[in-house]
Design a protein around this motif. Structure first.
Motif, PDB file in Angstrom:
ATOM      1  N   LYS A 170       4.276   2.673   7.761  1.00 37.22           N
ATOM      2  CA  LYS A 170       5.352   2.068   8.659  1.00 37.22           C
ATOM      3  C   LYS A 170       6.243   1.642   7.725  1.00 37.22           C
ATOM      4  O   LYS A 170       7.910   0.426   8.033  1.00 37.22           O
ATOM      5  CB  LYS A 170       4.898   1.550  10.169  1.00 37.22           C
ATOM      6  CG  LYS A 170       4.914   1.979  10.897  1.00 37.22           C
ATOM      7  CD  LYS A 170       4.487   1.566  12.492  1.00 37.22           C
ATOM      8  CE  LYS A 170       4.835   2.427  13.541  1.00 37.22           C
ATOM      9  NZ  LYS A 170       5.053   3.143  13.839  1.00 37.22           N
ATOM     10  N   LYS A 171       5.870   1.026   6.946  1.00 38.42           N
ATOM     11  CA  LYS A 171       6.433  -0.071   5.173  1.00 38.42           C
ATOM     12  C   LYS A 171       7.512   0.750   4.117  1.00 38.42           C
ATOM     13  O   LYS A 171       8.767  -0.533   4.137  1.00 38.42           O
ATOM     14  CB  LYS A 171       5.203  -0.909   4.779  1.00 38.42           C
ATOM     15  CG  LYS A 171       4.982  -2.082   5.080  1.00 38.42           C
ATOM     16  CD  LYS A 171       3.717  -3.668   4.319  1.00 38.42           C
ATOM     17  CE  LYS A 171       4.613  -2.760   2.833  1.00 38.42           C
ATOM     18  NZ  LYS A 171       3.633  -4.429   1.945  1.00 38.42           N
ATOM     19  N   THR A 172       7.353   1.338   4.524  1.00 37.26           N
ATOM     20  CA  THR A 172       8.320   2.722   3.899  1.00 37.26           C
ATOM     21  C   THR A 172       9.217   2.373   4.360  1.00 37.26           C
ATOM     22  O   THR A 172       9.284   2.993   5.321  1.00 37.26           O
ATOM     23  CB  THR A 172       6.650   3.946   3.571  1.00 37.26           C
ATOM     24  OG1 THR A 172       5.794   3.333   3.006  1.00 37.26           O
ATOM     25  CG2 THR A 172       7.790   5.399   2.034  1.00 37.26           C
ATOM     26  N   ALA A 201       8.221   4.488  -1.742  1.00 37.41           N
ATOM     27  CA  ALA A 201       6.582   4.757  -2.122  1.00 37.41           C
ATOM     28  C   ALA A 201       7.523   5.908  -3.368  1.00 37.41           C
ATOM     29  O   ALA A 201       8.397   6.547  -3.206  1.00 37.41           O
ATOM     30  CB  ALA A 201       6.085   5.804  -0.979  1.00 37.41           C
ATOM     31  N   VAL A 202       6.366   6.723  -3.780  1.00 37.58           N
ATOM     32  CA  VAL A 202       7.251   6.931  -5.541  1.00 37.58           C
ATOM     33  C   VAL A 202       5.440   7.364  -5.476  1.00 37.58           C
ATOM     34  O   VAL A 202       4.784   7.666  -5.678  1.00 37.58           O
ATOM     35  CB  VAL A 202       6.652   5.844  -6.462  1.00 37.58           C
ATOM     36  CG1 VAL A 202       6.955   6.831  -8.277  1.00 37.58           C
ATOM     37  CG2 VAL A 202       7.885   4.909  -6.456  1.00 37.58           C
ATOM     38  N   ILE A 203       5.942   9.481  -5.492  1.00 39.10           N
ATOM     39  CA  ILE A 203       4.962  10.074  -5.760  1.00 39.10           C
ATOM     40  C   ILE A 203       5.558  10.692  -6.895  1.00 39.10           C
ATOM     41  O   ILE A 203       6.284  10.851  -7.547  1.00 39.10           O
ATOM     42  CB  ILE A 203       4.898  11.332  -4.467  1.00 39.10           C
ATOM     43  CG1 ILE A 203       4.787  10.946  -3.289  1.00 39.10           C
ATOM     44  CG2 ILE A 203       3.663  12.487  -5.584  1.00 39.10           C
ATOM     45  CD1 ILE A 203       5.015  11.956  -1.955  1.00 39.10           C
ATOM     46  N   VAL A 217      12.508  -5.166  -4.387  1.00 35.62           N
ATOM     47  CA  VAL A 217      12.294  -3.335  -4.344  1.00 35.62           C
ATOM     48  C   VAL A 217      10.928  -3.672  -4.876  1.00 35.62           C
ATOM     49  O   VAL A 217      10.710  -4.174  -5.835  1.00 35.62           O
ATOM     50  CB  VAL A 217      13.405  -2.182  -5.650  1.00 35.62           C
ATOM     51  CG1 VAL A 217      12.337  -1.326  -5.533  1.00 35.62           C
ATOM     52  CG2 VAL A 217      14.015  -2.951  -4.888  1.00 35.62           C
ATOM     53  N   ASN A 218      10.565  -3.247  -3.797  1.00 36.38           N
ATOM     54  CA  ASN A 218       8.894  -2.836  -4.532  1.00 36.38           C
ATOM     55  C   ASN A 218       8.276  -1.799  -4.164  1.00 36.38           C
ATOM     56  O   ASN A 218       8.314  -0.489  -3.088  1.00 36.38           O
ATOM     57  CB  ASN A 218       8.129  -3.450  -3.223  1.00 36.38           C
ATOM     58  CG  ASN A 218       6.776  -3.067  -3.140  1.00 36.38           C
ATOM     59  OD1 ASN A 218       6.161  -3.149  -4.432  1.00 36.38           O
ATOM     60  ND2 ASN A 218       5.853  -3.831  -2.117  1.00 36.38           N
ATOM     61  N   PHE A 219       8.082  -0.620  -5.469  1.00 36.61           N
ATOM     62  CA  PHE A 219       7.400   0.376  -5.578  1.00 36.61           C
ATOM     63  C   PHE A 219       5.651   1.370  -5.272  1.00 36.61           C
ATOM     64  O   PHE A 219       5.133  -0.086  -5.862  1.00 36.61           O
ATOM     65  CB  PHE A 219       7.829   0.849  -6.725  1.00 36.61           C
ATOM     66  CG  PHE A 219       9.182   0.736  -7.419  1.00 36.61           C
ATOM     67  CD1 PHE A 219       9.978   2.208  -6.541  1.00 36.61           C
ATOM     68  CD2 PHE A 219       9.220   0.262  -8.152  1.00 36.61           C
ATOM     69  CE1 PHE A 219      10.625   2.256  -7.054  1.00 36.61           C
ATOM     70  CE2 PHE A 219      10.997  -0.256  -7.965  1.00 36.61           C
ATOM     71  CZ  PHE A 219      11.847   0.989  -7.746  1.00 36.61           C
TER      72      PHE A 219
END
Length: 127
Positions: free
Chosen positions: A86-88, A30-32, A59-61
């Motif tokens: 839960k995926k993060t 997760a990218v804030i 890698v998934n952002f």
């Protein structure tokens, strides 16, 4: 020097995460990040993480945009939302103001990288 230290922290965190989730094929981060900006630094961080896992896993952002004018509570809400997913697997905070407000958190639910935290002595952050 500080850049090397942050790179080392990033590397160690990502390697630790890799070994803790060795069974997973995809690493969801997760990218804030500040919305609406063409942020070269953000892309550098993402590309570095991708290159660390090249050939090992995908890698998934997952983007969690924040406006630069939003109050610090918004960053905390995004952090809580992303951590609850839960995926993060981990969080990467690429907004300077969000780094400062989240840097005061006593602990994080998931591995969290705050690369833009300013001088700990100046801000009083526990780094």
């Amino acid at each position: 020097m500080r850049s090397n230290f942050l790179s080392l922290i990033l590397f160690v965190t990502v390697v630790a995460l890799y070994f803790s989730n060795a069974h997973a094929q995809t690493l969801d981060i997760a990218v804030i990040e500040t919305s609406g900006e063409n942020n070269t630094q953000s892309e550098i961080f993402k590309n570095e993480i991708k290159s660390l896992f090249e050939g090992e896993r995908k890698v998934n952002f997952i983007s969690y945009p924040i406006n630069a004018s939003e109050p610090p509570e918004r960053a905390k809400t995004l952090l809580k939302t992303a951590s609850a997913d839960k995926k993060t697997d981990m969080l990467l905070v690429l907004d300077v103001a969000a780094n400062q407000s989240l840097g005061h958190a006593p602990a994080f639910a998931k591995p969290t990288i705050l690369p833009y935290v300013l001088n700990g002595q100046l801000t009083g952050l526990p780094i």
